[in-house]
Design a protein around this motif. Structure first.
Motif, short mmCIF file in Angstrom:
data_model
loop_
_atom_site.label_atom_id
_atom_site.label_comp_id
_atom_site.label_asym_id
_atom_site.label_seq_id
_atom_site.Cartn_x
_atom_site.Cartn_y
_atom_site.Cartn_z
N LYS A 64 85.80 83.93 -43.58
CA LYS A 64 84.73 83.03 -43.19
C LYS A 64 85.27 81.66 -42.79
CE LYS A 64 81.48 85.17 -46.44
NZ LYS A 64 80.65 84.94 -47.64
N SER A 65 84.52 80.98 -41.94
CA SER A 65 84.86 79.62 -41.56
C SER A 65 83.56 78.88 -41.25
CB SER A 65 85.77 79.60 -40.33
OG SER A 65 86.16 78.28 -40.00
N TRP A 66 83.58 77.58 -41.39
CA TRP A 66 82.40 76.76 -41.09
C TRP A 66 82.58 76.07 -39.75
CZ3 TRP A 66 77.87 76.52 -43.79
CH2 TRP A 66 77.86 77.15 -45.04
N PHE A 67 81.49 76.05 -38.98
CA PHE A 67 81.50 75.37 -37.69
C PHE A 67 80.12 74.78 -37.44
CE2 PHE A 67 80.89 75.07 -33.11
CZ PHE A 67 82.06 74.43 -32.71
N TYR A 68 80.08 73.47 -37.29
CA TYR A 68 78.85 72.75 -36.99
C TYR A 68 77.73 73.12 -37.97
CZ TYR A 68 76.66 69.51 -33.72
OH TYR A 68 76.10 68.38 -33.15
N GLY A 69 78.09 73.20 -39.24
CA GLY A 69 77.12 73.50 -40.29
C GLY A 69 76.78 74.96 -40.44
N LEU A 112 80.50 81.21 -40.33
CA LEU A 112 80.78 82.27 -39.37
C LEU A 112 81.87 83.20 -39.90
CD1 LEU A 112 80.93 80.17 -36.08
CD2 LEU A 112 78.96 81.41 -37.01
N LEU A 113 81.79 84.46 -39.51
CA LEU A 113 82.86 85.40 -39.80
C LEU A 113 84.03 85.12 -38.87
CD1 LEU A 113 80.76 88.70 -39.96
CD2 LEU A 113 81.41 87.21 -41.87
N VAL A 114 85.25 85.24 -39.41
CA VAL A 114 86.45 85.12 -38.59
C VAL A 114 87.42 86.23 -38.98
CG1 VAL A 114 86.28 82.62 -38.19
CG2 VAL A 114 87.50 83.48 -40.20
N SER A 115 88.36 86.49 -38.07
CA SER A 115 89.40 87.47 -38.33
C SER A 115 90.60 87.13 -37.46
CB SER A 115 88.90 88.89 -37.99
OG SER A 115 88.81 89.05 -36.58
N ASP A 116 91.61 87.98 -37.51
CA ASP A 116 92.78 87.72 -36.68
C ASP A 116 92.53 88.05 -35.21
OD1 ASP A 116 92.71 90.48 -36.78
OD2 ASP A 116 94.69 90.72 -37.69
N GLN A 117 91.31 88.46 -34.87
CA GLN A 117 90.93 88.72 -33.49
C GLN A 117 90.49 87.46 -32.75
OE1 GLN A 117 91.03 92.04 -31.99
NE2 GLN A 117 92.31 92.15 -33.82
N VAL A 118 90.26 86.38 -33.48
CA VAL A 118 89.72 85.16 -32.88
C VAL A 118 90.42 83.93 -33.45
CG1 VAL A 118 87.46 86.23 -32.54
CG2 VAL A 118 87.87 84.86 -34.60
N GLN A 121 90.96 80.94 -44.15
CA GLN A 121 89.79 81.52 -43.48
C GLN A 121 89.96 83.02 -43.26
OE1 GLN A 121 91.46 78.82 -42.49
NE2 GLN A 121 90.06 77.14 -42.01
N HIS A 122 91.19 83.47 -43.04
CA HIS A 122 91.42 84.90 -42.87
C HIS A 122 91.38 85.63 -44.21
CE1 HIS A 122 93.51 84.52 -38.68
NE2 HIS A 122 92.23 84.26 -38.65
N ILE A 123 91.66 84.92 -45.29
CA ILE A 123 91.59 85.53 -46.61
C ILE A 123 90.13 85.70 -47.04
CG2 ILE A 123 92.14 85.19 -49.05
CD1 ILE A 123 94.69 83.72 -48.09
#
Length: 301
Positions: free
Chosen positions: A94-99, A102-108, A89-91
């Motif tokens: 992006k990540s999927w949540f409840y359809g 979402l953007l993701v990073s090492d901040q979350v 997901q950090h590469i």
């Protein structure tokens, strides 16, 4: 950086053009010692879609198509990151949540399936889509409030996090998902945390809950790449955030308002006892899909 081709399970010199099929096969073989076969394949599909822009079916149709030089460079960089146990997901970012993507990073924190179950519980508790005021504490990527806003567009949803990086990313996610949410950068442990908040009908939190002593037993892809501030609590006070949020909720929840927590599997009874001691009613513990104590709900009298 030395580049390799993968032929079956074995890396060979960079001689021939890398096809979509050979790239996928080489990737799953290379990370096979880190993940089981199913997870390695899932990671492979996510990465190949990220590199090529093609979905799974299109990649099957075009399996013999060559990667471009730019795609090949991205492949090599991404493979090196995976071998260093960086989360996929950090590469991809992006990540999927409840359809929802979402953007993701090492901040979350990367959103987890167990947190989806918490959202599902909340939505099933209130099927009428109430126009209520909600607060998510420790929002991270914003996954919980964004998912709830998608289902309850009339709700006035607030979200709090101590991290400016998390607030920035969550704000971007809310904008991309067209879900207006009021974000507040604030430390819930601060005595002033409640001053900016209105009265509320629901408070939700997936706070830090992993004791420091468990750090050594956790996977490197978690401890090295996800924010410690969102994960760990002192061994001497593992219920620190639950206690503080329970007190804040007594101040801000309306009578009959509900408090929902995601919890450490080992502290279900302790969290329930804490809430009962503070005077909450109808305290309920729920297990996740793996049969582990994972969620608690309580009602303000």
């Amino acid at each position: 950086m030395q580049k390799y081709r993968f032929n079956g399970d074995f890396p060979v010199d960079h001689l021939n053009n890398m096809t979509i099929q050979s790239a996928f096969a080489g990737l799953t073989a290379a990370i096979g010692h880190l993940y089981d076969a199913r997870e390695a394949a899932n990671i492979g599909h996510l990465l190949m879609e990220h590199i090529t822009g093609l979905g799974k079916l299109d990649r099957i149709v075009h399996k013999d198509g060559d990667l471009t030089p730019a795609q090949e460079d991205l492949y090599q960089q991404s493979l090196a990151a995976l071998l260093a146990q960086k989360p996929i997901q950090h590469i991809t970012g992006k990540s999927w949540f409840y359809g929802l993507e979402l953007l993701v990073s090492d901040q979350v924190l990367i959103p987890r399936p167990e947190t989806e179950e918490l959202v599902e519980w909340i939505l099933k508790d209130h099927p009428s889509q109430p126009a209520w005021r909600l607060l998510d504490i420790g929002t991270g990527s914003g996954c919980i409030p964004i998912a709830l806003k998608k289902h309850w567009p009339a709700a006035d949803i607030w979200a709090m996090d101590v991290s400016p990086g998390a607030i920035s990313l969550a704000t971007r996610n809310a904008s991309l998902q067209h879900t207006p949410i009021r974000f507040v950068q604030q430390d819930v442990l601060s005595p002033d945390a409640s001053k900016v908040l209105p009265s509320l009908n629901i408070i939700i939190s997936n706070p830090p809950y992993i004791p420091e002593t468990e750090r050594a037993d956790m996977q490197a892809l978690v401890t090295a790449f996800e924010p410690s501030v969102a994960l760990f609590v002192p061994d001497s006070d593992p219920l620190l955030f639950y206690r503080r949020i329970a007190l804040l909720a007594l101040e801000k929840l309306e009578t009959g308002g509900k408090l929902y927590f995601e919890i450490h599997e080992s502290f279900g009874q302790e969290v329930m006892s804490l809430l009962e001691k503070e005077g909450y009613a109808e305290v309920q513990l729920r297990q996740d899909m793996f049969g582990k104590d994972r969620m608690v709900r309580a009602v303000k009298k």
